[in-house]
Design a protein around this motif. Structure first.
Motif, PDB file in Angstrom:
ATOM      1  N   GLY A   1      34.002  25.200  -4.049  1.00  0.00           N
ATOM      2  CA  GLY A   1      32.968  26.205  -3.820  1.00  0.00           C
ATOM      3  C   GLY A   1      31.628  25.769  -4.381  1.00  0.00           C
ATOM      4  N   MET A   2      31.652  25.094  -5.523  1.00  0.00           N
ATOM      5  CA  MET A   2      30.421  24.583  -6.118  1.00  0.00           C
ATOM      6  C   MET A   2      29.810  23.500  -5.230  1.00  0.00           C
ATOM      7  SD  MET A   2      29.931  22.665  -9.804  1.00  0.00           S
ATOM      8  CE  MET A   2      30.669  21.126  -9.230  1.00  0.00           C
ATOM      9  N   TYR A   3      30.668  22.644  -4.661  1.00  0.00           N
ATOM     10  CA  TYR A   3      30.159  21.613  -3.764  1.00  0.00           C
ATOM     11  C   TYR A   3      29.444  22.239  -2.568  1.00  0.00           C
ATOM     12  CZ  TYR A   3      33.596  18.641  -6.251  1.00  0.00           C
ATOM     13  OH  TYR A   3      34.328  17.982  -7.193  1.00  0.00           O
TER      14      TYR A   3
ATOM     15  N   LYS B   1      38.846  26.239   2.438  1.00  0.00           N
ATOM     16  CA  LYS B   1      39.748  27.221   3.050  1.00  0.00           C
ATOM     17  C   LYS B   1      41.209  26.879   2.768  1.00  0.00           C
ATOM     18  CE  LYS B   1      40.974  29.223   7.546  1.00  0.00           C
ATOM     19  NZ  LYS B   1      40.678  29.222   9.001  1.00  0.00           N
ATOM     20  N   LYS B   2      41.563  25.602   2.841  1.00  0.00           N
ATOM     21  CA  LYS B   2      42.962  25.194   2.701  1.00  0.00           C
ATOM     22  C   LYS B   2      43.375  24.956   1.249  1.00  0.00           C
ATOM     23  CE  LYS B   2      43.560  23.168   7.300  1.00  0.00           C
ATOM     24  NZ  LYS B   2      44.070  22.005   8.071  1.00  0.00           N
ATOM     25  N   CYS B   3      42.406  24.809   0.372  1.00  0.00           N
ATOM     26  CA  CYS B   3      42.699  24.575  -1.055  1.00  0.00           C
ATOM     27  C   CYS B   3      41.959  25.627  -1.887  1.00  0.00           C
ATOM     28  CB  CYS B   3      42.279  23.170  -1.475  1.00  0.00           C
ATOM     29  SG  CYS B   3      42.952  21.853  -0.448  1.00  0.00           S
ATOM     30  N   PRO B   4      42.310  26.903  -1.762  1.00  0.00           N
ATOM     31  CA  PRO B   4      41.533  27.988  -2.388  1.00  0.00           C
ATOM     32  C   PRO B   4      41.571  27.985  -3.909  1.00  0.00           C
ATOM     33  CG  PRO B   4      43.586  28.836  -1.481  1.00  0.00           C
ATOM     34  CD  PRO B   4      43.477  27.414  -1.017  1.00  0.00           C
ATOM     35  N   ASN B   5      42.515  27.281  -4.512  1.00  0.00           N
ATOM     36  CA  ASN B   5      42.622  27.291  -5.977  1.00  0.00           C
ATOM     37  C   ASN B   5      41.744  26.239  -6.646  1.00  0.00           C
ATOM     38  OD1 ASN B   5      44.532  29.384  -5.966  1.00  0.00           O
ATOM     39  ND2 ASN B   5      46.210  27.948  -5.640  1.00  0.00           N
TER      40      ASN B   5
ATOM     41  N   SER C   1      48.504  20.031  -2.881  1.00  0.00           N
ATOM     42  CA  SER C   1      48.549  19.394  -4.201  1.00  0.00           C
ATOM     43  C   SER C   1      49.995  19.164  -4.609  1.00  0.00           C
ATOM     44  CB  SER C   1      47.828  20.257  -5.240  1.00  0.00           C
ATOM     45  OG  SER C   1      48.431  21.541  -5.299  1.00  0.00           O
ATOM     46  N   GLU C   2      50.169  18.315  -5.600  1.00  0.00           N
ATOM     47  CA  GLU C   2      51.527  17.954  -6.036  1.00  0.00           C
ATOM     48  C   GLU C   2      51.716  18.321  -7.501  1.00  0.00           C
ATOM     49  OE1 GLU C   2      54.439  14.000  -6.406  1.00  0.00           O
ATOM     50  OE2 GLU C   2      52.349  13.801  -5.798  1.00  0.00           O
ATOM     51  N   LYS C   3      52.820  19.003  -7.793  1.00  0.00           N
ATOM     52  CA  LYS C   3      53.155  19.352  -9.167  1.00  0.00           C
ATOM     53  C   LYS C   3      54.270  18.452  -9.664  1.00  0.00           C
ATOM     54  CE  LYS C   3      51.733  24.203  -9.272  1.00  0.00           C
ATOM     55  NZ  LYS C   3      52.145  25.600  -9.535  1.00  0.00           N
ATOM     56  N   VAL C   4      54.053  17.898 -10.860  1.00  0.00           N
ATOM     57  CA  VAL C   4      55.017  16.982 -11.459  1.00  0.00           C
ATOM     58  C   VAL C   4      55.386  17.499 -12.846  1.00  0.00           C
ATOM     59  CG1 VAL C   4      55.419  14.634 -12.275  1.00  0.00           C
ATOM     60  CG2 VAL C   4      54.105  15.018 -10.175  1.00  0.00           C
TER      61      VAL C   4
ATOM     62  N   LEU D   1      29.058  16.329   7.039  1.00  0.00           N
ATOM     63  CA  LEU D   1      30.209  16.520   6.149  1.00  0.00           C
ATOM     64  C   LEU D   1      30.463  17.987   5.807  1.00  0.00           C
ATOM     65  CD1 LEU D   1      29.573  13.534   3.720  1.00  0.00           C
ATOM     66  CD2 LEU D   1      31.395  13.711   5.423  1.00  0.00           C
ATOM     67  N   PHE D   2      29.503  18.864   6.118  1.00  0.00           N
ATOM     68  CA  PHE D   2      29.649  20.270   5.745  1.00  0.00           C
ATOM     69  C   PHE D   2      30.946  20.891   6.276  1.00  0.00           C
ATOM     70  CE2 PHE D   2      28.748  24.568   4.808  1.00  0.00           C
ATOM     71  CZ  PHE D   2      27.691  24.599   3.919  1.00  0.00           C
ATOM     72  N   PRO D   3      31.311  20.701   7.553  1.00  0.00           N
ATOM     73  CA  PRO D   3      32.559  21.299   8.052  1.00  0.00           C
ATOM     74  C   PRO D   3      33.791  20.829   7.293  1.00  0.00           C
ATOM     75  CG  PRO D   3      31.175  20.582   9.876  1.00  0.00           C
ATOM     76  CD  PRO D   3      30.559  20.021   8.621  1.00  0.00           C
ATOM     77  N   PHE D   4      33.792  19.568   6.847  1.00  0.00           N
ATOM     78  CA  PHE D   4      34.931  19.061   6.081  1.00  0.00           C
ATOM     79  C   PHE D   4      35.081  19.822   4.772  1.00  0.00           C
ATOM     80  CE2 PHE D   4      36.075  16.190   2.513  1.00  0.00           C
ATOM     81  CZ  PHE D   4      37.437  16.084   2.791  1.00  0.00           C
ATOM     82  N   PHE D   5      33.983  20.034   4.049  1.00  0.00           N
ATOM     83  CA  PHE D   5      34.048  20.761   2.778  1.00  0.00           C
ATOM     84  C   PHE D   5      34.507  22.201   2.999  1.00  0.00           C
ATOM     85  CE2 PHE D   5      31.396  17.232   1.372  1.00  0.00           C
ATOM     86  CZ  PHE D   5      31.863  17.016   0.076  1.00  0.00           C
ATOM     87  N   GLU D   6      34.059  22.815   4.092  1.00  0.00           N
ATOM     88  CA  GLU D   6      34.489  24.180   4.390  1.00  0.00           C
ATOM     89  C   GLU D   6      35.990  24.228   4.671  1.00  0.00           C
ATOM     90  OE1 GLU D   6      30.851  26.700   6.207  1.00  0.00           O
ATOM     91  OE2 GLU D   6      31.661  25.176   7.562  1.00  0.00           O
ATOM     92  N   THR D   7      36.509  23.218   5.349  1.00  0.00           N
ATOM     93  CA  THR D   7      37.947  23.161   5.631  1.00  0.00           C
ATOM     94  C   THR D   7      38.745  23.012   4.347  1.00  0.00           C
ATOM     95  OG1 THR D   7      37.562  22.165   7.808  1.00  0.00           O
ATOM     96  CG2 THR D   7      39.761  21.899   6.865  1.00  0.00           C
ATOM     97  N   VAL D   8      38.281  22.131   3.462  1.00  0.00           N
ATOM     98  CA  VAL D   8      38.976  21.937   2.181  1.00  0.00           C
ATOM     99  C   VAL D   8      38.941  23.223   1.362  1.00  0.00           C
ATOM    100  CG1 VAL D   8      39.044  20.609   0.039  1.00  0.00           C
ATOM    101  CG2 VAL D   8      38.448  19.473   2.179  1.00  0.00           C
TER     102      VAL D   8
END
Length: 473
Positions: A188-190, A179-183, A130-133, A170-177
């Motif tokens: 998790g709801m998806y 894991k890599k974007c825990p915040n 993610s990007e912070k501005v 698409l399930f593996p893609f959501f699991e990857t996201v």
């Protein structure tokens, strides 16, 4: 002629060079039109795929609001025919553009099919960051990563057409996201909902319950209610969501779900839900589905409840037990409001074993609390944080919590206090013991400064906060 042959590359090089120059001059439409015959004939050699891809990207970006869905899909199909551009910055930029265009053409832009052709495994590591501005006024804004944005768009489309094939793919893609974007509090709801669409309701419920320990948001309660099979618990889950609801514009489905469940047992409350739903949709000029009018007709002549909020509060116990059956409640005493180093107010709850802080905006119940009030609280420890899951008042009072700093003079919430002055970084006001607000006029007239020990009279305001009304000399 082989499109990758030297002869063909030399033959089309002038057109590519012309397109490149037009792009530098910001004539993006002309640059695209120059290469259009090559795109249509599928005569772009791999040597020129990247510069041609950038031409397509800039053409789409410059014409976001002008192009039809058909023109967009056509341009993207030209790009997707290129084999040498993935993964790359260009490939990610094309995805960004496609996600933006999907928002504008969601009814006829098949985003799932585009992602399958684009290949989600082509996302780069930086696409998960993610990007912070920081704005000009110093406010920090965080923008979702490309991967998170794609997951959000895919989930929205899956809600409309969650075929077994799409969900499994698409399930593996959501699991990857996840894991890599825990915040990200939505991924998790998806995943919980994907389990439900796969037919694994028990796993979906387990995932939602786990989310409610770290992200106890109204929409998680609502989604859990959507998949729960017990109607009494569903009603309770919807009521819990209602006690935490956000903007009225977001909760139309929640109101409809509750109205349908109450149609036979509480027509007055059901009529209230439909009344509020209709008002919101009419005020916003939104289309109202025929099923809603049918539901409204079943409630003709029924007077909507005037005690809706009380109904919600009275029916949340089953939901809380359903989600948190294994987390015991503890008695905690309210000790007042403090202001942290960032200038944000938070309330303090303590007993001999625990001390927690809660933002007043998150717990409206605490805004009306008095020092010494005892509450039954469920607290979940997560990553060195204490998260308040449920809080309910009791009839108990801890009379020792006020100490000598607060002596009530009557029952009108006016008290005499003494304590140390703290001055925030910005503003001409101050606080006594980080709890009692001293307005600018009193701060200046009494020349109050950091560290002063003062005695004052304070009054409890309707929102539960304390305001100093006079300084005692």
């Amino acid at each position: 002629m082989d499109i990758n042959s030297q002869e063909h590359i030399k033959a089309i090089a002038p057109d590519v060079a012309k397109s490149y120059q037009l792009g530098k001059e910001q004539k993006y439409d002309e640059a695209y039109q120059t290469l259009l015959p090559l795109f249509e004939a599928k005569e772009v050699p791999s040597y020129f795929e990247e510069p041609c891809g950038w031409t397509i990207y800039r053409y789409l970006k410059n014409n976001e609001s002008k192009l039809s869905s058909r023109e967009i899909r056509k341009a993207l199909s030209y790009y997707l025919a290129f084999a040498s551009c993935k993964p790359s910055k260009l490939h990610s930029c094309i995805m960004i553009q496609a996600a933006n265009l999907e928002k504008k053409h969601e009814n006829d832009f098949r985003f799932i099919e585009f992602c399958r052709m684009w290949k989600l495994e082509s996302l780069r590591d930086e696409d998960f960051v993610s990007e912070k501005v920081t704005t000009e006024n110093g406010k920090s804004i965080e923008f979702q990563s490309l991967a998170e944005n794609v997951a959000t768009r895919l989930y929205k489309e899956l809600k409309k057409r969650h075929t077994e094939e799409f969900v499994n793919e698409l399930f593996p893609f959501f699991e990857t996201v996840n894991k890599k974007c825990p915040n990200n509090r939505f991924i998790g709801m998806y995943i919980a909902q994907l389990y439900y669409w796969q037919g694994d309701t028990c796993r979906a419920i387990t995932e939602y319950k786990a989310l409610l320990r770290t992200t106890p948001e109204w929409f998680i309660w609502k989604n859990l209610g959507d998949i729960c099979g017990d109607n009494e618990i569903r009603i309770s889950l919807y009521c819990k969501a209602m006690t935490m609801m956000g903007k009225e514009e977001y909760i139309g489905e929640l109101r409809l779900g509750l109205a349908n469940l109450l149609l036979d047992t509480n027509k007055e409350q059901a009529a209230y839900e439909i009344e509020q739903y209709m008002k919101t949709y009419k005020d916003n000029g939104w289309k109202i589905a025929g099923d809603v009018y049918l539901l409204q007709n079943k409630l003709l002549g029924v007077t909507p409840s005037a005690q809706a909020k009380q109904f919600y509060r009275n029916n949340i116990e089953k939901a809380e037990e359903f989600a948190y059956f294994d987390i015991p409640t503890v008695e905690l005493t309210y000790t007042g409001v403090e202001t942290n180093h960032a200038g944000k107010e938070r309330t303090s709850l303590v007993n001999k074993q625990k001390k927690i802080f809660v933002r007043t905006s998150l717990m409206p119940l605490l805004r009306k609390a008095s020092i010494g009030d005892v509450f039954q609280v469920r607290v979940y420890d997560y990553n060195k944080r204490k998260i308040v899951l449920t809080i309910h008042p009791t009839d108990k009072k801890d009379c020792q919590m006020g100490g000598n700093k607060k002596q009530h003079v009557n029952d009108t919430d006016v008290c005499t206090i003494s304590g140390k002055v703290s001055v925030p970084a910005h503003g001409n006001f101050c606080f006594i013991d980080h709890q009692y607000y001293v307005p600018e006029k009193l701060t200046k007239s009494n020349s109050l400064k950091e560290g002063d020990i003062v005695k004052a009279k304070a009054k409890k305001m309707p929102d539960g906060r304390w305001r100093v009304v006079s300084i005692i000399k």
